[in-house]
Design a protein around this motif. Structure first.
Motif, PDB file in Angstrom:
ATOM      1  N   GLN A  16      42.665  82.193  19.451  1.00  0.00           N
ATOM      2  CA  GLN A  16      43.872  81.547  19.960  1.00  0.00           C
ATOM      3  C   GLN A  16      44.222  80.291  19.159  1.00  0.00           C
ATOM      4  N   THR A  17      43.244  79.684  18.523  1.00  0.00           N
ATOM      5  CA  THR A  17      43.520  78.505  17.703  1.00  0.00           C
ATOM      6  C   THR A  17      44.325  78.862  16.463  1.00  0.00           C
ATOM      7  N   ARG A  20      48.374  81.794  18.945  1.00  0.00           N
ATOM      8  CA  ARG A  20      48.433  81.595  20.396  1.00  0.00           C
ATOM      9  C   ARG A  20      49.181  82.745  21.049  1.00  0.00           C
ATOM     10  N   LYS A  22      48.500  83.295  24.716  1.00  0.00           N
ATOM     11  CA  LYS A  22      48.643  82.853  26.098  1.00  0.00           C
ATOM     12  C   LYS A  22      47.849  81.567  26.258  1.00  0.00           C
ATOM     13  N   TYR A  23      47.971  80.957  27.429  1.00  0.00           N
ATOM     14  CA  TYR A  23      47.230  79.735  27.723  1.00  0.00           C
ATOM     15  C   TYR A  23      46.212  80.011  28.825  1.00  0.00           C
ATOM     16  N   SER A  24      45.387  79.025  29.081  1.00  0.00           N
ATOM     17  CA  SER A  24      44.363  79.160  30.110  1.00  0.00           C
ATOM     18  C   SER A  24      45.000  79.390  31.479  1.00  0.00           C
ATOM     19  N   TYR A  31      55.083  80.090  30.510  1.00  0.00           N
ATOM     20  CA  TYR A  31      55.711  79.499  29.338  1.00  0.00           C
ATOM     21  C   TYR A  31      56.819  80.431  28.854  1.00  0.00           C
ATOM     22  N   LYS A 144      51.695  75.606  14.286  1.00  0.00           N
ATOM     23  CA  LYS A 144      51.085  76.436  15.330  1.00  0.00           C
ATOM     24  C   LYS A 144      51.799  77.783  15.421  1.00  0.00           C
ATOM     25  N   GLY A 175      49.333  81.261  32.718  1.00  0.00           N
ATOM     26  CA  GLY A 175      49.067  81.136  31.290  1.00  0.00           C
ATOM     27  C   GLY A 175      49.876  82.065  30.423  1.00  0.00           C
ATOM     28  N   LEU A 208      55.888  74.930  25.547  1.00  0.00           N
ATOM     29  CA  LEU A 208      54.635  75.135  24.843  1.00  0.00           C
ATOM     30  C   LEU A 208      53.859  73.833  24.707  1.00  0.00           C
ATOM     31  N   GLU A 209      52.543  73.963  24.749  1.00  0.00           N
ATOM     32  CA  GLU A 209      51.656  72.814  24.662  1.00  0.00           C
ATOM     33  C   GLU A 209      50.796  72.906  23.409  1.00  0.00           C
TER      34      GLU A 209
END
Length: 210
Positions: A16-17, A20, A22-24, A31, A144, A175, A208-209
């Protein structure tokens, strides 16, 4: 020589780094992301809808469109949404050599940054077609790369009720990065029902974060 895009199976194996998707799920947030704008008719109506529900999102802009409608680019940012890069001409990256891919990315990045006078740090490949070499280049450039975990399929110009049904029958989860397009009204009509439904379910709609 152009190279093939990364298959869906391999894409899931990329950290994911680097890409990306999805998020946690620890934070109950969704999002929303919108590709292919800004559109002079659709984007303002979409911004008004998001304001109605105090929802934030991220807009992946095509460089030629951003250059044509700079006032809309500024409006997106001023309303608290994230402005991101979706290439200059929306060409399929795997059909280009690496330098051509980077030119597509950098030209759009330059336009967006010139309009907003701030960094543009998120990029999504047209049609989600990625190559390993461009992902590695983006990482070195500090950009990103963002894909998605749920697709609304609104690009098929489905009726809004079909989009709503698809996303409710297979519910989103915390997420999820959800793909829409702000180049047709169907996304607005669908989201007018989906956003309040998701908010009643306890989801926050966030940009997005990092």
């Amino acid at each position: 020589m152009p190279v093939s895009d990364i298959s869906q199976r391999l894409r899931k194996l990329i950290p994911q780094t680097i890409l990306r998707r999805k998020y946690s799920p620890a934070q109950k947030a969704l999002y929303l992301t919108f590709d292919d704008g800004p559109h002079p008719d659709v984007t303002p109506k979409l911004l008004a809808l998001l304001d109605t529900f105090n929802a934030k999102a991220s807009f992946f802009l095509i460089g030629v469109n951003a250059n044509q409608y700079p006032e809309l680019v500024r409006e997106i940012a001023q309303r608290g949404h994230t402005v991101a890069n979706h290439s200059y001409q929306h060409l399929l990256l795997p059909k280009l050599n690496l330098q051509q891919q980077l030119d597509e990315i950098n030209q759009s990045k330059h336009i967006i940054e010139s309009i907003l006078q701030q960094p543009c740090v998120f990029f999504r490949a047209p049609r989600g077609m990625w190559t390993v070499r461009v992902l590695m280049s983006l990482r070195k450039m500090g950009i990103k790369a963002v894909h998605w975990s749920r697709d609304s399929f609104d690009y098929k110009k489905l009726a809004p009720r079909e989009i709503v049904k698809n996303l409710l029958d297979k519910p989103v989860i915390a997420g999820d990065i959800v793909l829409f397009h702000d180049d047709a009204d169907c996304c607005i009509d669908a989201l007018a029902e989906l956003i309040p439904t998701w908010q009643r379910q306890g989801f926050q709609l966030k940009p997005l974060e990092f």
